[in-house]
Design a protein around this motif. Sequence first.
Motif, mmCIF file in Angstrom:
data_model
loop_
_atom_site.group_PDB
_atom_site.id
_atom_site.type_symbol
_atom_site.label_atom_id
_atom_site.label_comp_id
_atom_site.label_asym_id
_atom_site.label_seq_id
_atom_site.Cartn_x
_atom_site.Cartn_y
_atom_site.Cartn_z
ATOM 1 N N ILE A 18 0.618 -1.040 -0.089
ATOM 2 C CA ILE A 18 -0.010 -0.121 0.124
ATOM 3 C C ILE A 18 0.837 1.185 0.019
ATOM 4 C CG2 ILE A 18 -1.422 1.409 1.439
ATOM 5 C CD1 ILE A 18 -2.953 -1.090 2.150
ATOM 6 N N ARG A 19 1.909 1.289 0.887
ATOM 7 C CA ARG A 19 2.759 2.369 0.835
ATOM 8 C C ARG A 19 3.447 2.812 -0.336
ATOM 9 N NH1 ARG A 19 4.234 4.087 6.105
ATOM 10 N NH2 ARG A 19 4.231 2.311 7.807
ATOM 11 N N ASP A 20 3.847 1.665 -1.193
ATOM 12 C CA ASP A 20 4.648 1.759 -2.428
ATOM 13 C C ASP A 20 3.987 2.759 -3.342
ATOM 14 O OD1 ASP A 20 6.222 1.482 -4.809
ATOM 15 O OD2 ASP A 20 6.506 -0.716 -4.230
ATOM 16 N N VAL A 21 4.852 3.726 -3.919
ATOM 17 C CA VAL A 21 4.311 4.801 -4.816
ATOM 18 C C VAL A 21 3.779 4.237 -6.190
ATOM 19 C CG1 VAL A 21 6.468 5.307 -5.723
ATOM 20 C CG2 VAL A 21 4.862 7.267 -5.427
ATOM 21 N N LEU A 187 5.643 13.960 11.372
ATOM 22 C CA LEU A 187 4.670 14.621 10.245
ATOM 23 C C LEU A 187 5.765 15.744 9.665
ATOM 24 C CD1 LEU A 187 1.490 15.768 12.089
ATOM 25 C CD2 LEU A 187 1.720 14.002 10.671
ATOM 26 N N ASN A 188 5.500 15.730 8.231
ATOM 27 C CA ASN A 188 6.589 16.850 7.508
ATOM 28 C C ASN A 188 5.775 18.215 7.846
ATOM 29 O OD1 ASN A 188 4.547 17.052 5.887
ATOM 30 N ND2 ASN A 188 5.471 15.896 4.093
ATOM 31 N N ASP A 189 6.158 19.128 6.922
ATOM 32 C CA ASP A 189 5.806 20.432 7.139
ATOM 33 C C ASP A 189 4.349 20.905 6.707
ATOM 34 O OD1 ASP A 189 8.171 21.113 8.278
ATOM 35 O OD2 ASP A 189 9.070 22.071 6.506
ATOM 36 N N HIS A 190 3.782 19.786 5.802
ATOM 37 C CA HIS A 190 2.628 20.025 5.090
ATOM 38 C C HIS A 190 1.707 19.284 5.899
ATOM 39 C CE1 HIS A 190 4.363 22.049 1.920
ATOM 40 N NE2 HIS A 190 5.322 21.286 1.817
ATOM 41 N N GLY A 191 2.037 18.623 7.121
ATOM 42 C CA GLY A 191 1.159 17.739 7.916
ATOM 43 C C GLY A 191 1.057 16.324 7.369
ATOM 44 N N ILE A 193 2.051 12.355 6.813
ATOM 45 C CA ILE A 193 2.714 11.366 7.647
ATOM 46 C C ILE A 193 3.929 10.722 6.960
ATOM 47 C CG2 ILE A 193 2.900 8.981 8.618
ATOM 48 C CD1 ILE A 193 -0.419 9.492 9.051
ATOM 49 N N VAL A 194 5.303 11.092 7.521
ATOM 50 C CA VAL A 194 6.751 10.258 7.088
ATOM 51 C C VAL A 194 6.953 9.152 7.604
ATOM 52 C CG1 VAL A 194 8.863 10.978 6.628
ATOM 53 C CG2 VAL A 194 7.132 12.833 6.853
ATOM 54 N N PRO A 195 7.204 7.988 6.951
ATOM 55 C CA PRO A 195 7.072 7.671 5.559
ATOM 56 C C PRO A 195 5.736 7.905 5.132
ATOM 57 C CG PRO A 195 7.862 5.820 6.700
ATOM 58 C CD PRO A 195 7.640 6.754 7.501
ATOM 59 N N GLY A 196 4.567 7.544 5.895
ATOM 60 C CA GLY A 196 3.388 7.348 5.232
ATOM 61 C C GLY A 196 3.118 6.585 4.131
ATOM 62 N N LEU A 197 2.114 7.200 3.469
ATOM 63 C CA LEU A 197 1.828 6.589 2.012
ATOM 64 C C LEU A 197 1.184 7.619 1.103
ATOM 65 C CD1 LEU A 197 -1.839 6.420 2.276
ATOM 66 C CD2 LEU A 197 -1.153 4.416 3.721
ATOM 67 N N GLY A 198 1.388 8.778 1.591
ATOM 68 C CA GLY A 198 0.655 10.012 0.759
ATOM 69 C C GLY A 198 -0.538 10.341 1.220
ATOM 70 N N ASP A 199 -1.383 10.905 0.119
ATOM 71 C CA ASP A 199 -2.733 11.243 0.365
ATOM 72 C C ASP A 199 -3.601 9.893 0.102
ATOM 73 O OD1 ASP A 199 -4.576 14.330 0.547
ATOM 74 O OD2 ASP A 199 -5.425 12.408 0.047
ATOM 75 N N ALA A 200 -4.149 9.497 1.240
ATOM 76 C CA ALA A 200 -4.816 8.341 1.137
ATOM 77 C C ALA A 200 -6.196 8.474 0.292
ATOM 78 C CB ALA A 200 -5.314 7.899 2.683
ATOM 79 N N GLY A 201 -6.915 9.610 0.460
ATOM 80 C CA GLY A 201 -8.032 9.943 -0.383
ATOM 81 C C GLY A 201 -7.788 9.843 -1.872
#
Length: 208
Positions: A18-21, A187-191, A193-201
Amino acid sequence: MQVRVIDHPLIQHKLTLIRDVKTGPKEFRELLEEVAMLMAYEITRDLPLETTMIETPVAQCACKVLSGKKISVVPILRAGLGMVNGVLRLIPAAKVGHVGLYRDPETLMPVEYYCKLPSDIAEREIVVIDPMLATGGSSAACIELLKRKGARHIKLMCLVAAPEGIHLVNNQHPDVEIYTAAVDEKLNDHGYIVPGLGDAGDRIFGTK
Ligand SMILES: O=P(O)(O)OC[C@H]1O[C@H](OP(=O)(O)OP(=O)(O)O)[C@H](O)[C@@H]1O
Ligand SMILES: O=c1cc[nH]c(=O)[nH]1
Ligand SMILES: [Mg+2]
């Protein structure tokens, strides 16, 4: 920091995909639904049972059945929708409430735009679902709204959590148990999650 990390190997493997870009929306949606189903297995572990008599082809026996506790699943729109069907596959009798919240990109504060809940929400065990717990603002606001409607027994199920979000929900709602598949670094400067998965929506609905 009070949180339950569900570290089952199948969940962790699927979370990596899921995380993989390189994972596109179709696969992302399928994996998210599968992980939600596996997580629901763990979240329902403490559901009460009662005994009933049945007859097998061989003999009568006293067997366990769920004791009919009423459950409601409440996805936070949009991204929470990606986990609903997975949860419903395990608990098909659950009623589904919807809470629409988006995070203002400048202030990172949650903005409410929709709410439709089962009429008996106050009597139900509630599982709030949203894949991302970042600042925690959206989940805390959803839980607050549910409590204003009378809800008393609430669990929060997410996929990836940041320490900041866990702290906020722990502080504002110490009665709410948080379940997640991973606690990420920050969190990064834009809020985000790091490493996260990007914008889930965006990844579920292909909107970016
Ligand atoms: O913990 P927070 O800092 O509040 O961030 C998490 C929220 O952000 C995302 O929603 P988003 O605002 O992107 O809306 P969407 O689901 O419609 O994309 C995510 O699905 C959470 O609801
Ligand atoms: O990393 C994040 C943070 C908030 N919302 C998301 O979808 N992803
Ligand atoms: Mg989003």
